[in-house]
Design a protein around this motif. Sequence first.
Motif, PDB file in Angstrom:
ATOM      1  N   LEU A 103       0.001   6.006 -16.206  1.00 33.45           N
ATOM      2  CA  LEU A 103       1.082   6.042 -15.142  1.00 33.45           C
ATOM      3  C   LEU A 103       0.179   6.840 -14.083  1.00 33.45           C
ATOM      4  CD1 LEU A 103       4.394   6.674 -17.075  1.00 33.45           C
ATOM      5  CD2 LEU A 103       3.588   4.612 -15.805  1.00 33.45           C
ATOM      6  N   VAL A 104       0.117   6.362 -12.894  1.00 33.69           N
ATOM      7  CA  VAL A 104      -0.207   7.007 -11.452  1.00 33.69           C
ATOM      8  C   VAL A 104       0.904   7.077 -10.528  1.00 33.69           C
ATOM      9  CG1 VAL A 104      -1.897   6.741  -9.756  1.00 33.69           C
ATOM     10  CG2 VAL A 104      -2.364   5.672 -12.012  1.00 33.69           C
ATOM     11  N   GLU A 105       0.683   8.520 -10.140  1.00 33.74           N
ATOM     12  CA  GLU A 105       1.652   8.851  -8.893  1.00 33.74           C
ATOM     13  C   GLU A 105       1.026   8.600  -7.770  1.00 33.74           C
ATOM     14  OE1 GLU A 105       4.071  12.744  -7.102  1.00 33.74           O
ATOM     15  OE2 GLU A 105       3.185  12.806  -9.148  1.00 33.74           O
ATOM     16  N   GLY A 106       1.630   7.718  -6.878  1.00 33.82           N
ATOM     17  CA  GLY A 106       1.075   7.345  -5.596  1.00 33.82           C
ATOM     18  C   GLY A 106       1.195   5.849  -5.154  1.00 33.82           C
ATOM     19  N   TYR A 107       0.393   5.389  -4.549  1.00 34.00           N
ATOM     20  CA  TYR A 107       0.656   4.084  -3.852  1.00 34.00           C
ATOM     21  C   TYR A 107      -0.533   3.412  -4.054  1.00 34.00           C
ATOM     22  CZ  TYR A 107       3.862   6.590  -0.786  1.00 34.00           C
ATOM     23  OH  TYR A 107       5.104   7.260  -0.496  1.00 34.00           O
ATOM     24  N   ILE A 108      -0.863   2.141  -3.532  1.00 37.71           N
ATOM     25  CA  ILE A 108      -1.986   1.079  -3.975  1.00 37.71           C
ATOM     26  C   ILE A 108      -2.951   1.676  -3.924  1.00 37.71           C
ATOM     27  CG2 ILE A 108      -1.936  -0.054  -1.716  1.00 37.71           C
ATOM     28  CD1 ILE A 108      -2.557  -1.392  -5.418  1.00 37.71           C
ATOM     29  N   ASP A 109      -3.258   2.709  -2.688  1.00 36.48           N
ATOM     30  CA  ASP A 109      -4.739   3.168  -2.709  1.00 36.48           C
ATOM     31  C   ASP A 109      -5.089   4.244  -3.593  1.00 36.48           C
ATOM     32  OD1 ASP A 109      -5.025   1.786  -0.410  1.00 36.48           O
ATOM     33  OD2 ASP A 109      -4.180   3.256   0.911  1.00 36.48           O
ATOM     34  N   ASP A 110      -4.168   4.821  -4.358  1.00 35.68           N
ATOM     35  CA  ASP A 110      -4.259   5.549  -5.621  1.00 35.68           C
ATOM     36  C   ASP A 110      -4.694   4.877  -6.860  1.00 35.68           C
ATOM     37  OD1 ASP A 110      -3.753   8.124  -4.246  1.00 35.68           O
ATOM     38  OD2 ASP A 110      -1.883   7.209  -3.761  1.00 35.68           O
ATOM     39  N   ALA A 111      -4.425   3.365  -7.053  1.00 37.07           N
ATOM     40  CA  ALA A 111      -4.589   2.757  -8.187  1.00 37.07           C
ATOM     41  C   ALA A 111      -6.114   2.493  -8.542  1.00 37.07           C
ATOM     42  CB  ALA A 111      -3.922   1.158  -8.166  1.00 37.07           C
ATOM     43  N   PRO A 112      -6.635   2.451  -9.635  1.00 36.53           N
ATOM     44  CA  PRO A 112      -8.134   2.184 -10.059  1.00 36.53           C
ATOM     45  C   PRO A 112      -8.618   1.106  -9.308  1.00 36.53           C
ATOM     46  CG  PRO A 112      -6.757   2.832 -12.049  1.00 36.53           C
ATOM     47  CD  PRO A 112      -5.877   2.501 -10.823  1.00 36.53           C
ATOM     48  N   ALA A 130       5.906  -5.309   7.711  1.00 42.60           N
ATOM     49  CA  ALA A 130       4.903  -6.508   7.562  1.00 42.60           C
ATOM     50  C   ALA A 130       3.263  -6.075   7.586  1.00 42.60           C
ATOM     51  CB  ALA A 130       5.220  -7.281   8.866  1.00 42.60           C
ATOM     52  N   ALA A 131       3.038  -5.455   8.353  1.00 40.90           N
ATOM     53  CA  ALA A 131       1.555  -4.793   8.426  1.00 40.90           C
ATOM     54  C   ALA A 131       1.231  -4.100   7.325  1.00 40.90           C
ATOM     55  CB  ALA A 131       1.233  -3.976   9.523  1.00 40.90           C
ATOM     56  N   GLU A 132       1.966  -3.249   6.605  1.00 37.19           N
ATOM     57  CA  GLU A 132       1.624  -2.226   5.484  1.00 37.19           C
ATOM     58  C   GLU A 132       2.002  -3.238   4.422  1.00 37.19           C
ATOM     59  OE1 GLU A 132       0.480   0.653   2.986  1.00 37.19           O
ATOM     60  OE2 GLU A 132       0.237   0.459   5.276  1.00 37.19           O
ATOM     61  N   ARG A 133       2.702  -4.374   4.253  1.00 39.99           N
ATOM     62  CA  ARG A 133       2.920  -5.473   3.171  1.00 39.99           C
ATOM     63  C   ARG A 133       1.686  -5.902   2.963  1.00 39.99           C
ATOM     64  NH1 ARG A 133       8.557  -8.512   2.629  1.00 39.99           N
ATOM     65  NH2 ARG A 133       9.087  -6.468   3.206  1.00 39.99           N
ATOM     66  N   GLU A 134       1.243  -6.681   4.053  1.00 38.63           N
ATOM     67  CA  GLU A 134       0.023  -7.475   4.091  1.00 38.63           C
ATOM     68  C   GLU A 134      -1.242  -6.474   3.613  1.00 38.63           C
ATOM     69  OE1 GLU A 134      -2.765  -9.862   6.911  1.00 38.63           O
ATOM     70  OE2 GLU A 134      -0.725  -9.846   7.479  1.00 38.63           O
ATOM     71  N   ARG A 135      -1.180  -5.380   4.074  1.00 37.86           N
ATOM     72  CA  ARG A 135      -2.409  -4.458   3.611  1.00 37.86           C
ATOM     73  C   ARG A 135      -2.317  -4.319   2.362  1.00 37.86           C
ATOM     74  NH1 ARG A 135      -4.244   0.401   2.249  1.00 37.86           N
ATOM     75  NH2 ARG A 135      -2.210   1.095   2.139  1.00 37.86           N
ATOM     76  N   THR A 203       8.196 -16.138   5.692  1.00 38.52           N
ATOM     77  CA  THR A 203       7.405 -14.931   6.283  1.00 38.52           C
ATOM     78  C   THR A 203       6.629 -14.373   4.930  1.00 38.52           C
ATOM     79  OG1 THR A 203       8.812 -14.769   8.171  1.00 38.52           O
ATOM     80  CG2 THR A 203       7.418 -12.916   7.613  1.00 38.52           C
ATOM     81  N   ASP A 204       7.603 -14.152   3.988  1.00 40.24           N
ATOM     82  CA  ASP A 204       7.095 -13.302   2.782  1.00 40.24           C
ATOM     83  C   ASP A 204       6.037 -14.035   2.343  1.00 40.24           C
ATOM     84  OD1 ASP A 204       8.437 -10.749   2.003  1.00 40.24           O
ATOM     85  OD2 ASP A 204      10.396 -11.924   2.081  1.00 40.24           O
ATOM     86  N   GLU A 205       6.232 -15.526   2.010  1.00 39.38           N
ATOM     87  CA  GLU A 205       5.172 -16.509   1.486  1.00 39.38           C
ATOM     88  C   GLU A 205       3.785 -16.303   2.327  1.00 39.38           C
ATOM     89  OE1 GLU A 205       4.078 -20.906   0.512  1.00 39.38           O
ATOM     90  OE2 GLU A 205       6.165 -20.131  -0.024  1.00 39.38           O
ATOM     91  N   ALA A 206       3.926 -16.362   3.745  1.00 37.26           N
ATOM     92  CA  ALA A 206       2.730 -16.134   4.528  1.00 37.26           C
ATOM     93  C   ALA A 206       2.170 -14.829   4.426  1.00 37.26           C
ATOM     94  CB  ALA A 206       3.439 -16.281   5.891  1.00 37.26           C
ATOM     95  N   ILE A 207       2.788 -13.685   4.136  1.00 31.33           N
ATOM     96  CA  ILE A 207       2.408 -12.406   4.057  1.00 31.33           C
ATOM     97  C   ILE A 207       1.250 -12.386   2.726  1.00 31.33           C
ATOM     98  CG2 ILE A 207       2.528 -10.133   3.537  1.00 31.33           C
ATOM     99  CD1 ILE A 207       5.149 -10.164   5.333  1.00 31.33           C
TER     100      ILE A 207
END
Length: 232
Positions: A103-112, A130-135, A203-207
């Motif tokens: 278990l990792v506390e954080g966001y996607i950038d904190d993942a291995p 939208a921008a952060e979701r795509e990133r 829009t979600d599928e496009a992202i």
Amino acid sequence: MADAAQEPFLKNFSDPDAVARYEDGPRRFVPGLEALHRMTGLLLAERMPADARVLVLGAGGGQELRAMADAHPGWTFVGVDPAAEMLRLAGRVLGPHRERVELVEGYIDDAPAGPFDGATCLLTLHFLDAAERERTVRAIHDRLRPGAPFVAAHASFPQAAAERDVWLDRYANYPIAMGADPDQVNGARAAVAASLHSFDPETDEAIIRAGGFADVRLFFTAFTWRGWIAHA
């Protein structure tokens, strides 16, 4: 990364009293939640080995982790979530499966960095613009083996003004029909209407596609909720 619109939700997920009541909440608000968890495991298993390593973004609460661990005893997991209190709940919910989950506390950038054999992001991406979701989707993609499966499910419904209100009413009416307190549900509806980053399904599928995934297919529809399977 968090933005200002997420603050009311993150605050709620950090409140020990609210978290203590969390486990029953998603079942009332998301029609077919247990089936969604079961289908997620089945879709991942189509392309993953028996000893797969799975990335779970938005793992707080631990419900999907427990469902997948129950069904697939050879899988191991990395669960990522920004709310420490929700991760503590996940640890309790996992019970004997806890030793198979980091278990990792954080966001996607904190993942291995991976590579992982598959990934999920359930009831989470609607907190991101939208921008952060795509990133974020791109960062998940970059942590997967080529061809690995990715399952995403979140709030996604028509956004034209008249239609949006109809769907938000349906979002609220379902948990009320399931026995939830109407005042609490209407408060949740107001928060979703004001703060959640919800888009229409197209829009979600496009992202998801813009984040690098191919073969994006809708597999789950339940009132305001949609789920997709895609491959890296």
